[in-house]
Design a protein around this motif. Structure first.
Motif, PDB file in Angstrom:
ATOM      1  N   ILE A 151       8.100-137.985  78.215  1.00  0.00           N
ATOM      2  CA  ILE A 151       9.533-137.723  78.213  1.00  0.00           C
ATOM      3  C   ILE A 151      10.262-138.791  79.026  1.00  0.00           C
ATOM      4  N   GLY A 152       9.559-139.303  80.000  1.00  0.00           N
ATOM      5  CA  GLY A 152      10.223-140.261  80.867  1.00  0.00           C
ATOM      6  C   GLY A 152      10.204-141.683  80.356  1.00  0.00           C
ATOM      7  N   GLN A 168      13.475-141.914  75.579  1.00  0.00           N
ATOM      8  CA  GLN A 168      14.877-141.786  75.932  1.00  0.00           C
ATOM      9  C   GLN A 168      15.759-142.367  74.848  1.00  0.00           C
ATOM     10  N   ARG A 169      15.221-143.447  74.240  1.00  0.00           N
ATOM     11  CA  ARG A 169      16.065-144.126  73.256  1.00  0.00           C
ATOM     12  C   ARG A 169      16.117-143.377  71.944  1.00  0.00           C
ATOM     13  N   GLY A 223      19.036-141.332  71.080  1.00  0.00           N
ATOM     14  CA  GLY A 223      20.184-142.194  70.823  1.00  0.00           C
ATOM     15  C   GLY A 223      20.129-142.767  69.416  1.00  0.00           C
ATOM     16  N   ASP A 224      18.909-143.222  69.088  1.00  0.00           N
ATOM     17  CA  ASP A 224      18.759-143.785  67.757  1.00  0.00           C
ATOM     18  C   ASP A 224      19.032-142.737  66.700  1.00  0.00           C
ATOM     19  N   ILE A 225      18.435-141.578  66.903  1.00  0.00           N
ATOM     20  CA  ILE A 225      18.625-140.529  65.897  1.00  0.00           C
ATOM     21  C   ILE A 225      20.080-140.141  65.798  1.00  0.00           C
ATOM     22  N   SER A 226      20.717-140.091  66.927  1.00  0.00           N
ATOM     23  CA  SER A 226      22.146-139.740  66.860  1.00  0.00           C
ATOM     24  C   SER A 226      22.936-140.822  66.150  1.00  0.00           C
ATOM     25  N   ALA A 227      22.527-142.084  66.404  1.00  0.00           N
ATOM     26  CA  ALA A 227      23.220-143.164  65.674  1.00  0.00           C
ATOM     27  C   ALA A 227      22.985-143.045  64.181  1.00  0.00           C
ATOM     28  N   ASN A 252       3.452-143.274  72.505  1.00  0.00           N
ATOM     29  CA  ASN A 252       4.442-144.328  72.726  1.00  0.00           C
ATOM     30  C   ASN A 252       4.542-145.244  71.513  1.00  0.00           C
ATOM     31  N   ASP A 253       3.315-145.671  71.081  1.00  0.00           N
ATOM     32  CA  ASP A 253       3.342-146.564  69.918  1.00  0.00           C
ATOM     33  C   ASP A 253       3.953-145.847  68.741  1.00  0.00           C
ATOM     34  N   LEU A 254       3.535-144.596  68.571  1.00  0.00           N
ATOM     35  CA  LEU A 254       4.056-143.815  67.460  1.00  0.00           C
ATOM     36  C   LEU A 254       5.556-143.761  67.523  1.00  0.00           C
ATOM     37  N   ILE A 255       6.002-143.522  68.731  1.00  0.00           N
ATOM     38  CA  ILE A 255       7.452-143.371  68.847  1.00  0.00           C
ATOM     39  C   ILE A 255       8.160-144.696  68.621  1.00  0.00           C
TER      40      ILE A 255
END
Lengths: 225, 893
Positions: free
Chosen positions: B458-459, B464-465, B468-472, B564-567
């Motif tokens: 989560i950290g 965190q991004r 934001g990306d999804i909201s964009a 992380n990579d997945l994300i």
């Protein structure tokens, strides 16, 4: 005059004189009071002997409790002990003080006893001829009267101890009832000795001589015929 | 003169006695009289001699030791000697005459020595002065007694105090001698030495209560022991109390009268000393007259924990106690011998509560009646902690008839039933062992790791991004959707639909005149199929949101994964999709579509006019064929999608089951899949697809605008043919989809009942294959091919728009046919792919069906849960017992 075995002394009675026994001044025989010392004078007191025996008896009576009752009661912190005269002497012997024990025995037992015996002897042998000559008896009487007072030495011991050892609880010595009795006994024997008229010793001799004389003269007259 | 003188008798003068005897003789006479008098007086003043017999004459010395009364010397020891048997010492004491009349046979003598006791020090002065004898007698003169037994210790009523003399008795050690007797804290008496009684069962002691407190002792007074101290722990805290220092060290007895109306006690009354205050109070109503009814009870089994003195209860009321335990050898009917436990129960008839005065016979008759109606004796646990047992009389259900055996020796025998003993210690031990064996450390370690990873996840900056990306992304989608053209789309579409409707109605009107009614019917069937298809799609898509939620949850609880990579991949994917959608072409798409629909509207009006002039069967036939093909395609699609809702549901369930499990390889595979999808989407071709689609649609628009010739009908017919062919091809292509869906269904059904980690392994491999499938060149090439096809179409349409209409249209339609052929070819590859996927799934299916449901882990968990349940039950009963009687922890039931 008498024979050569007779006394050649002149008695005062024969001379019609009487002597004061206190101050020894001689007065004529009918005087009854000494003019010098005021003492009563009698040529011979017939009641003196009974007086002697009376005092002697009292002294003896008083001597009994003096030996039965304790002389001293010693109270220390731990115990109270009372000792009679003889018992105390024996204890002293046990403790090893033989000398003191001998002194006590002599002073408190021997001398009073001897005094009783002597006074009794003197009183009894006034009219009889005994082995002891009159001179010896006179000496004995003198001795008794002089030594008698020294029996009080035991009472002095008791008195001094009692007055000295009054240490309250630690040690207290009190005279027992025997000390009074003993003192009384000594006093009575002293009175008894004083009451004895020693002239009676010599009176007896005179009587004996006279009876001898009579017997001799009687026999002599018989022999003279 | 010669007279003879006569002999004169000369006689001595007789003098009077007074002249001969001196008066001094009075002195000896007086002395003698005094001596005699004194001797006589002391003799007569002597008191009598009494003999006191002691065991030894320690410290007594003759003529020293005194006899004292109230510390005044009244006598002296005169002699110490032995008795005839030399076993005792006779001390002869001479009494004072004044106290002699009072020394009667009730007088008591003892030696006063120094004593140091807990009550204090006495007789210290005898250390210095030596011991002395002390005597006590009453003030009533009476006959003098000459011989006494000396006491070895001072009597209780020394010093001539008045008091009440009683005897105290105790059988449980509550009585100790030489202790004070207290009443409300005041010392009112003393207890003498304690002796064991003659029957050996109890301890007795003389006690005295001094006046004036002897008025406090009545016949119903109860005595109890207050020695030592008492510690009580209750809800208000701990309290320590003791009565006095003497009682703390040496003991003490106190008393109190709980009921009034009883007469004063007399000298010599015997009282029992109880152990404490409460038992003394309890005994007030207990007519302990010593009458007991003794019964025998023989118990089976192991009765460790039953002791003498255990309670015998009837309906919860203590009616007696166990007074004896011994073994008895019994011969079983088989002939073998065994040893059983025989207990003697002492029951107090007064506790049974029968009317009137109860004696043993009444109590026995009562119990006989009870036993006849089912009363039995059994052992129950009295105290859970100590394991003590008690005997309980109760009526158990389903009891065989029995009676008290009156002929049994030595006492009548009461029948028994099975015992109810809970072995709390063993259960508690077993529970503790089970709890000990739980792998709590590993669980905690795993949870800790999960927390660590989740926090890291989560950290991380990428996570965190993502929002934001999804909201964009959502903003873009919203922009796209919210753009005017898209907003206007439904209106346009509705207009188109209404137009189409009217068109179709007219077409229907036209075709109704045609002989072949079947056309309409088939058209209607096609439309029905399309409707059903749309409903199916709706249903199939209903489960998708949940599925998405599940999958979201699944992704959120993944553990130890390279998320992380997945994300990053997903974010890249979303970015790409974002760019895709944000690209001008996608933005322009709605406009294009709007224009297209506008044109389509115009075209439809024209087509309507066209169709109005239609008079060729051929057109309708071709149309019919096309419609048939479309309907068939729709039906097959429908059938293919029939299984999708179920599939989605299954996938839902699988995803729910898979929540919380480790999915390393899965995630890696998903990672790969996503990366492939990402490359797929990021490929130029895909990116270019909307542009191409745009351009194609633009061209189509132009085409539609320029279609006005009658020949367009023929061309349209040709185009319809091509479409029919294409649809047939698609139909064939998706013929295999139902089977595929079925396969997936079966796989999902199997996966539901499986161990999820193996399942996940399988799914991982599956996804890997899917990944390879997706990343296969063919798939990657699909957009390129589609792109190429679309580019070709565009070229054709450009040609059409640039060059001559007919040639262009012909060429365009030819190209369209080619394109359709190519699509058919491309679609023909799908079955091959599908067959491969099929085979893969069949393999997975066979593998997964080999798994069974049972697993050792689940069995163990179930067993552990059972034991924990049992332990919890035992602890609950323990807690209940403690709740009811907290004292049972210390005192027992």
């Amino acid at each position: 005059m008498s024979g050569d075995r007779h006394l050649s002394a002149l008695t005062a009675r024969d001379a019609g004189l009487v002597a004061c026994r206190r101050c020894t001044r001689v007065w004529p025989g009918h005087e009854t009071v000494c003019g010098r010392c005021g003492a009563g004078m009698t040529s011979r007191d017939d009641r003196s002997l009974s007086r002697v025996w009376a005092w002697w008896v009292v002294g003896l009576i008083c001597y009994v409790p003096a030996n039965l009752y304790p002389m001293l009661s010693t109270r220390t912190l731990l115990s109270t002990s009372e000792a009679t005269i003889v018992g105390g002497a024996i204890e002293l012997i046990h403790h090893g003080s033989i000398g003191i024990a001998i002194v006590i025995l002599v002073a408190s037992v021997l001398i009073p006893m001897a005094k009783f015996a002597c006074i009794a002897f003197l009183a009894l042998t006034i009219d009889r001829r005994t082995a002891l000559s009159a001179t010896s008896r006179q000496h004995l009487y003198e001795l008794v009267e002089y030594v008698g007072r020294w029996s009080m030495i035991d009472v002095f011991v008791v008195a001094i101890l009692s007055s000295l050892v009054q240490l309250n609880v630690a040690a207290t010595i009190n005279p027992g009832p025997a000390s009074l009795a003993f003192a009384l006994s000594v006093i009575f024997t002293m009175l008894s000795a004083q009451a004895f008229d020693s002239r009676l010793i010599w009176d007896g001799i005179e009587e004996a001589d006279r009876s001898d004389d009579l017997a001799y003269s009687a026999t002599g007259r018989d022999m003279a015929h | 003169m010669s007279d003879i003188i006569p002999d004169v008798e000369v006689k001595a003068v007789k003098r009077s006695i007074w002249e001969r005897v001196s008066v001094v003789w009075l002195v000896p006479v007086a002395a003698l009289a005094i001596a005699m008098g004194v001797a006589w007086q002391s003799y007569t003043d002597r008191g009598p001699v009494i003999e006191i017999i002691f065991d030894n004459a320690s410290g007594i010395s003759p003529n020293e030791t005194e006899l004292r009364f109230r510390n005044v010397a009244v006598g002296l020891v005169e002699g110490v000697s032995f008795t005839e048997a030399l076993d005792q010492v006779v001390v002869e004491v001479r009494l004072d005459k004044k106290v002699a009349p009072y020394v009667d046979d009730e007088a008591q003598f003892w030696v006063v020595r120094p004593e140091v006791t807990t009550q204090g020090v006495s007789g210290l002065d005898t250390v210095l002065s030596g011991v002395y004898l002390q005597g006590v007698w009453d003030e009533v003169p009476s006959e003098l007694t000459y011989t006494f037994e000396g006491l070895s210790e001072p009597p209780l009523l020394a010093d001539g105090r008045q008091g009440l003399t009683i005897t105290l008795r105790s059988s449980d050690g509550s009585l100790s001698g030489n202790t004070p007797m207290l009443y409300k804290g005041v010392e009112v008496g003393r207890i003498g030495t304690a002796n064991v009684s003659s029957d050996g069962f109890s301890v007795e002691a003389r006690a005295v209560v001094y006046a004036p407190y002897d008025n406090l002792v009545t016949d119903s007074t109860r005595f109890w022991d207050t020695s030592g101290f008492s510690l009580s722990i209750g809800t208000s805290g701990a309290a320590v109390n003791f009565d006095s220092l003497a009682s703390l060290i040496a003991g003490g007895v106190t008393f109190d009268t709980f009921v009034s109306g009883a007469p004063l006690a007399r000298n010599g009354t015997v009282f029992t000393v109880y152990a404490d205050d409460s038992s003394a109070r309890a005994s007030v109503f207990d007519r302990n007259d010593g009458v007991t009814l003794d019964l025998i009870a023989i118990f089976d089994g192991n009765v460790a924990g039953l002791t003498t003195g255990a309670a015998v209860e009837l309906n919860g009321l203590r009616i007696g106690e166990v007074s004896g335990l011994n073994g008895v050898v019994e011969t079983t009917p088989v002939g073998a011998t065994r040893v059983r436990l025989q207990t003697v129960l002492s029951i107090r008839p007064s506790r049974l509560g029968l009317e009137g005065e109860t004696n043993a016979e009444d109590a026995l008759a009562f119990l006989q009646a009870q036993v006849a109606s089912g009363l039995r004796a059994r052992l129950v646990t009295a105290s859970l902690l100590t394991g003590g047992l008690k005997v309980q009389l109760l009526t158990p259900p389903n009891v065989q008839p029995a009676a008290i055996d009156m002929d049994y020796t030595p006492f009548p025998r009461i029948p028994t039933t099975s015992s109810d003993i809970t072995d709390v210690q063993a259960s508690a031990q077993g529970t503790l062992d089970r709890i000990n064996n739980l792998p709590i450390e590993e669980l905690l370690q795993s949870a800790t790791n999960l927390m660590t990873n989740a926090s890291v996840l989560i950290g991380s900056a990428d996570t965190q991004r993502v929002p934001g990306d999804i909201s964009a992304l959502l903003a873009d989608i919203r922009a796209v959707i919210g753009s005017e053209s898209v907003q206007g789309l439904p209106v346009q579409l509705s207009g188109i639909m209404s137009e189409l409707e009217t068109t179709i109605t007219e077409v229907r009107g036209i075709l109704s005149s045609v002989e072949e009614q079947a056309v309409v019917a088939r058209l209607g069937g096609a439309i029905d199929a399309a409707t059903t298809l749309s409903t199916q799609i709706e249903l199939s898509l209903q489960g998708v949101p949940d599925l998405l939620v599940q999958v979201e949850g699944l992704a959120a609880t993944a553990n130890e994964l390279p998320l992380n990579d997945l994300i990053t991949q997903i974010s890249a994917l979303s970015a790409n999709a974002n760019t895709l959608l944000a690209s001008e072409a996608a933005q322009a798409l709605p406009d294009q579509i709007g224009r297209l629909t506008a044109e389509l509207e115009g075209t439809v009006t024209e087509v309507r006019a066209l169709v109005a002039g239609l008079n060729s069967d051929e057109a309708s036939a071709r149309l019919l064929t096309a419609v048939d093909a479309a309907s068939a395609a729709a039906a097959s699609l429908d059938a293919s999608l029939a299984g999708v809702p179920e599939l989605v549901e299954r996938i839902n369930v699988i995803a729910a089951d898979a929540a919380g499990m480790e999915l390393p390889q899965l995630v890696a595979a998903v990672n790969g899949l996503v990366s492939s999808a990402d490359t797929f989407l990021a490929a130029e071709a895909t990116q270019a697809m909307p542009a191409e689609l745009n351009a194609a649609l633009a061209e189509l628009t132009i085409i539609m605008a320029s279609v006005n010739d009658n020949d367009a009908v023929a061309r349209l017919l040709i185009a319809v043919d091509a479409t029919a062919e294409a649809a047939a091809g698609v139909d064939a292509a998706i013929a295999g989809v139902p089977a595929l869906v079925e396969q997936i269904n079966a796989v999902a059904a199997d996966a539901q009942g499986l161990e999820l980690d193996t399942l996940i392994a399988r799914v991982t491999s599956l996804i890997e294959s899917a990944d390879t499938l997706v990343s296969a060149e063919a798939t990657l090439a699909l957009p390129a091919e589609l792109n190429a096809s679309l580019a070709q179409l565009r070229g054709i349409l450009t040609e059409l728009s640039d060059g001559g209409a007919i040639e262009n249209t012909n060429a365009a339609l030819l190209s369209a046919r080619n394109a359709a052929d190519e699509i058919a070819l491309a679609a023909q590859e799908l079955p091959a792919l599908l067959e491969r996927a099929n085979a893969l799934l069949a393999q997975a299916d066979t593998t997964l069906s080999g798994f069974e449901d049972t697993s050792p882990a689940i069995r163990d968990a179930r067993a552990a849960l059972n034991e924990i349940t049992r332990a919890a039950q035992a602890v609950t009963s323990l807690a209940r017992a403690i709740e009811r009687r907290p004292n049972s922890l210390l005192v027992g039931r």
